[in-house]
Write a protein that holds these residues in place. Structure first.
Motif, PDB file in Angstrom:
ATOM      1  N   GLU A 113       0.836  -1.195   0.000  1.00 29.99           N
ATOM      2  CA  GLU A 113       0.000   0.000   0.000  1.00 29.99           C
ATOM      3  C   GLU A 113       0.872   1.247   0.000  1.00 29.99           C
ATOM      4  O   GLU A 113       0.575   2.238  -0.671  1.00 29.99           O
ATOM      5  CB  GLU A 113      -0.916  -0.011   1.220  1.00 29.99           C
TER       6      GLU A 113
ATOM      7  N   ARG B 132      -0.382  -1.117  -7.855  1.00 30.37           N
ATOM      8  CA  ARG B 132      -1.586  -1.071  -8.686  1.00 30.37           C
ATOM      9  C   ARG B 132      -1.826  -2.332  -9.501  1.00 30.37           C
ATOM     10  O   ARG B 132      -2.869  -2.460 -10.145  1.00 30.37           O
ATOM     11  CB  ARG B 132      -1.497   0.110  -9.653  1.00 30.37           C
TER      12      ARG B 132
ATOM     13  N   PRO C 134      -2.733  -5.534  -9.041  1.00 33.61           N
ATOM     14  CA  PRO C 134      -3.988  -6.293  -8.932  1.00 33.61           C
ATOM     15  C   PRO C 134      -5.172  -5.568  -9.570  1.00 33.61           C
ATOM     16  O   PRO C 134      -5.996  -6.196 -10.263  1.00 33.61           O
ATOM     17  CB  PRO C 134      -4.176  -6.454  -7.415  1.00 33.61           C
ATOM     18  N   GLU C 135      -5.273  -4.262  -9.345  1.00 32.33           N
ATOM     19  CA  GLU C 135      -6.381  -3.504  -9.924  1.00 32.33           C
ATOM     20  C   GLU C 135      -6.288  -3.465 -11.445  1.00 32.33           C
ATOM     21  O   GLU C 135      -7.306  -3.557 -12.146  1.00 32.33           O
ATOM     22  CB  GLU C 135      -6.388  -2.074  -9.369  1.00 32.33           C
TER      23      GLU C 135
ATOM     24  N   ALA D  48      -7.315  -6.792 -12.773  1.00 31.35           N
ATOM     25  CA  ALA D  48      -8.757  -6.950 -12.571  1.00 31.35           C
ATOM     26  C   ALA D  48      -9.556  -6.144 -13.588  1.00 31.35           C
ATOM     27  O   ALA D  48     -10.644  -6.561 -14.005  1.00 31.35           O
ATOM     28  CB  ALA D  48      -9.129  -6.546 -11.150  1.00 31.35           C
ATOM     29  N   GLU D  49      -9.024  -4.973 -13.988  1.00 30.96           N
ATOM     30  CA  GLU D  49      -9.715  -4.174 -15.001  1.00 30.96           C
ATOM     31  C   GLU D  49      -9.907  -4.971 -16.281  1.00 30.96           C
ATOM     32  O   GLU D  49     -10.985  -4.930 -16.902  1.00 30.96           O
ATOM     33  CB  GLU D  49      -8.915  -2.908 -15.294  1.00 30.96           C
TER      34      GLU D  49
ATOM     35  N   CYS E 107      -5.838  -9.840  -5.557  1.00 30.90           N
ATOM     36  CA  CYS E 107      -6.621  -9.819  -6.792  1.00 30.90           C
ATOM     37  C   CYS E 107      -7.965 -10.541  -6.636  1.00 30.90           C
ATOM     38  O   CYS E 107      -8.965 -10.144  -7.235  1.00 30.90           O
ATOM     39  CB  CYS E 107      -5.821 -10.447  -7.930  1.00 30.90           C
TER      40      CYS E 107
ATOM     41  N   LEU F  98     -11.273  -8.746  -6.212  1.00 32.41           N
ATOM     42  CA  LEU F  98     -11.583  -7.844  -7.319  1.00 32.41           C
ATOM     43  C   LEU F  98     -12.207  -8.574  -8.499  1.00 32.41           C
ATOM     44  O   LEU F  98     -12.847  -7.935  -9.343  1.00 32.41           O
ATOM     45  CB  LEU F  98     -10.315  -7.121  -7.777  1.00 32.41           C
TER      46      LEU F  98
END
Length: 435
Positions: free
Chosen positions: A245, A250, A252-253, A256-257, A283, A286
């Motif tokens: 964090e 970024r 995983p996001e 996932a997108e 992940c 998400l």
């Protein structure tokens, strides 16, 4: 019975989980002396254990009003403030602890975790410069000083600080390996090599040190050793999410997108999905809404124990990726995700071959890798961090050699490290539909 003896009885009951007895003893002490600093401190810890964080903070702050030099209370106050989402106040408590006791190991560890969140590097640089002036052979102070300098872009000064930290610290210390690696990343590979050799000499069984020494020397490494990856992430599991964090992680996001976009082209969820190198499960949550059954695979048991707590994985398997994909699987997958796991594999050909056998016809992999922008040299390269970067052409070539289709890729920033953006690729691979 003396108050100190009674306090120790309360602490013993507290440690055993007998909160009722501990509370009775702490209150007994405070009834006799409402300003008793340790009584307030430990009652505050008990309130936190009972889920009363606000009361805990108030009690420990009152304790510090009566004994402002209690570094244990300051460190515990910082811990609670961090948990309730007040990182700057937590950081201030930790810093005050090391100002009073420059060898407070736990406070130093906590400072290093929260350093980026503090934001005020000028202030911390002033504090650290004074601590190293007063305690010039303090490895923790030099380490934190180096971090602050690095975050402000002062690479040469940061390198000097890390080198001093290594000079004064035990080569078996947990942070020694990280410091030696960072020296290479900051442009001092020769010095990094010397310190890595010192670490290996002091601790010949340190597999991670052997691996990073090989990386700095430029040895021909096809992949990170399995036992290195397992041990590294087992040790890292408790602080993994918190550390990432702080790096603005970024990947995983981003993966996932792509999954969400692919799911939007379907009328029903992906039936069988595998998260390759699932780690702590960053992940999984998400993409879980788009999965029939979701399997997580990872080498690290510690990481998977964290992932299990999310209750989004139907199955969790401890194992190495290529071995798992090559095994006698109960089903094949119509979707695989692989978030920053291929960065521990240089030669992707065995992975691609195994993937081809594990995907259903038409099945898709969405993955992230670190992007090796310079395509004039090797097709993949390991750096001092122990992670590999790959060129897009190499990924495409190894994909096509496994009779898979390299569909798309896009460049993205995966995270920040050592004050620099880490460039990555998010790419998709598909197994041809059955004829």
């Amino acid at each position: 019975m003396q108050t100190d003896e009674r306090l120790q009885e309360g602490i013993a009951a507290h440690r055993k989980g007998d909160l009722e007895t501990a509370q009775d003893i702490y209150l007994e002490i405070l009834n006799k002396d409402p300003e008793h600093a340790d009584g307030l401190h430990f009652l505050g810890l008990l309130h936190f254990d009972a889920g009363r964080a606000d009361s805990a903070i108030d009690l420990i702050q009152k304790s510090l009003e009566n004994d402002e030099r209690n570094t244990s209370a300051l460190n515990n106050l910082g811990n609670i403030l961090k948990i309730v989402g007040e990182p700057k106040a937590a950081f201030a408590a930790y810093v005050r602890a090391v100002e009073l006791d420059s060898r407070h190991e736990e406070a130093w560890k906590n400072i290093n975790v929260l350093l980026r969140a503090s934001g005020d590097y000028d202030e911390i640089l002033t504090i650290m410069s004074e601590i190293v002036r007063l305690d010039p052979d303090n490895p923790n102070a030099w380490h934190t000083y180096g971090l602050a300098l690095m975050f402000t872009g002062s690479k040469e000064e940061a390198s000097d600080a890390f080198e001093k930290s290594l000079r004064f610290d035990d080569p078996k210390a947990p942070q020694a390996l990280w410091r030696a690696r960072v020296l290479s990343a900051l442009g001092r590979p020769d010095l990094s090599k010397i310190h890595l050799e010192n670490i290996v000499a002091a601790d010949p069984e340190n597999k991670a040190a052997h691996y990073h020494l090989s990386a700095v020397r430029g040895d021909d490494l096809q992949h990170a050793p399995e036992d290195y990856v397992k041990t590294h992430f087992d040790k890292f599991s408790d602080s993994f999410d918190e550390v990432l964090e702080g790096l603005g992680y970024r990947a995983p996001e981003l993966v996932a997108e792509d999954v969400v976009a692919l799911a939007g082209q379907k009328t029903e969820p992906f039936t069988d999905v595998v998260d390759l190198g699932c780690g702590t499960g960053l992940c999984g949550p998400l993409i879980s809404d788009h999965c029939g059954k979701l399997t997580g695979v990872d080498l690290s048991r510690g990481m998977m124990e964290k992932a299990a707590q999310l209750n989004v994985y139907d199955f969790l398997v401890e194992g190495e990726l290529v071995s798992f994909l090559s095994s006698d699987l109960p089903t094949r997958f119509d979707l695989a995700v692989c978030v920053d796991t291929l960065c521990y594999i240089g030669n992707l050909r065995p992975f691609m071959k195994a993937l081809a056998g594990a995907l259903k016809p038409g099945g898709i992999l969405v993955a992230s890798v670190e992007h090796l922008v310079d395509d004039s040299g090797p097709e993949f390269r390991v750096d001092a961090s122990g992670r590999y970067a790959h060129t897009p052409d190499y990924i495409r070539k190894s994909t096509e050699e496994a009779s898979l289709i390299y569909k798309t890729d896009r460049q993205e920033v995966l995270r920040k490290e050592l004050g620099q953006e880490v460039q990555g690729l998010i790419f998709q691979i598909q197994k041809p539909e059955a004829n």
